[in-house]
Write a protein that holds these residues in place. Sequence first.
Motif, PDB file in Angstrom:
ATOM      1  N   LYS A 126      -6.140  -0.930  -7.489  1.00  0.00           N
ATOM      2  CA  LYS A 126      -6.977  -1.575  -6.476  1.00  0.00           C
ATOM      3  C   LYS A 126      -8.390  -1.010  -6.548  1.00  0.00           C
ATOM      4  O   LYS A 126      -8.565   0.205  -6.639  1.00  0.00           O
ATOM      5  N   GLY A 170       0.786  -1.229   0.000  1.00  0.00           N
ATOM      6  CA  GLY A 170       0.000   0.000   0.000  1.00  0.00           C
ATOM      7  C   GLY A 170       0.817   1.277   0.000  1.00  0.00           C
ATOM      8  O   GLY A 170       0.316   2.320   0.422  1.00  0.00           O
ATOM      9  N   LEU A 185      -5.288  -5.888   1.852  1.00  0.00           N
ATOM     10  CA  LEU A 185      -3.967  -6.170   1.285  1.00  0.00           C
ATOM     11  C   LEU A 185      -4.021  -7.486   0.522  1.00  0.00           C
ATOM     12  O   LEU A 185      -4.706  -8.425   0.948  1.00  0.00           O
TER      13      LEU A 185
END
Length: 559
Positions: free
Chosen positions: A493, A267, A326
């Motif tokens: 994402k 991230g 994640l």
Amino acid sequence: MKRALVPAAMLAAVLAVLHGGCSEGEDPRSSGGGAGGPHFTDVTDESGLEMVLTSGEDPPTRLFEVKGNGVALIDFDQDGDPDVFVPNGATISRLEEGPGARLFENLGGMRFQDVTANVGLDFHRFAYGCAQGDVDGDGFIDLFVTCYGRNALLRNRGGKRFEEVTEQAGIRGDSWSSGSCFGDIDGDGDLDLYVVNYAVLPATGPAPQSTFMGAQIMGGPMGLPAVPDQLYQNQGDGTFRDVSEASGILVRPPSYGLGAVMLDFDGDQKQDIYVGNDSRASFLLRGKGDGTFEEIGELSGVAFDAAGAGQATMGIAVGDVDGNGLPDLFTTNFMLDANTLHVNLGDLMFEDRTRAYGLYMGSHPFLSWATSFFDFDHDADEDLIFFNGHIYPKELCDARDWNYRQVPVLYRREAERFERLTAESAGAWLAEPHCDRAAGFGDLDQDGDVDMVVCERNDRVRVLRNDRDGGDWLIVKLEDRRPGRDRLGFGSKISVTAGSVTQHRWIASGVSFLASNEPIAHFGLPPGTDTVRVEVLWTDGERQILENVPARTRQTVTR
């Protein structure tokens, strides 16, 4: 592929269930799997996707004959639905004169038409995997094909034809490549290319030999010289520069690579690269955002399984099994070894939680390849599938009571564990043994659920239609329309919130095995969902938020 060593008691138990291919020693047509789960139908015969694959001869004598062929679900003509590209292979005696790659145009309604000749595809090498991406930013999706021998970059000329531009693009290498993936390593918006290489194994001369459980088998990978991977930086002008040395991706000694996925695993808006290696430690290359990397596989926990053993690591699936936002990793392995789930804890630290999620013993009887997480039944969590088949000659497998052809395995997510489904609930295909390798996943018929195209070694390509009836869903596709940019948003994402439930997906290149899935994010939604919130995190950190997005629709988020 790794040849696992297991305790005698476990070995006896596993061999007892190898006969029949069921992890619990039961007929997969008669047990397990509650009502309402996913259900698939083999529609190959009526689909028009008629193709028999070639990957070496039978019986095979060299390891490069048994890896199988890949598949890509690619919208080559930009009409909104995924078409099917299959690179195909060849034989030892005719390494660059195989039956040839094929391209099938999606006509809708699960019907396909062979358009190979129409688009000028004349590709007959011993091919393995393929990756898709718009490498020149012209809005049309190109193909990279890995081979035993010369790899190929096939540029898409306006959705009308494909042209090989490998040499002009500056891509080199004529060894034995397996997987590949596209992604943006330096944050400049265009697609760079990671090529996974395996080993040096000549097609002529005496074939290497080894033994496995007292049987004489083809040799490798141990004992073969490993070939270093390659990383190519996109120069933005239709050419690539080999930055393998300068980028820091060359791990010494090199390993036997089978696949790679490029994603931001922690991230920090910097793309990392996971590389699955055969029989040795897998790599995790931490991206620094400037096109350079640091290898931290052992420090991160993904290099080995919980016992500290290197695994075969054929297929790679990416999902979020614990809901922490994640990407977790599931990898497939050799028979008598478990397929492995590494859960992402944050800060590039992973933990083997295969046993905790009920995935340990169920994979021991199988030699596994393609794999993926998808919400096949639209119940707002991701299910798991993997396909199986042996590498040793059928006659040897029969003599040793090993299954040469093996059934697929489909798990439905149930709370904090995965439960194996059976043909009684999920369809007859689940009880039919094959010698499968690659599989591509996507919504072939545009009805909102995920279908599959499966490649069996030296046999037919199969089309499996998802017949899930009902359930709420959403499909999100990304489209970056800025000039010279990665059109498909690889590495991005997508998060979808429905009420109190938030799910996360990634547009990833390199997942499954030797394959390229339709580049979409698919979500099953809680029952009765009318609208959702969609958040897209692009690879450079820019966020786009869409409120009140209607369920049961396909959405394209443009930039």
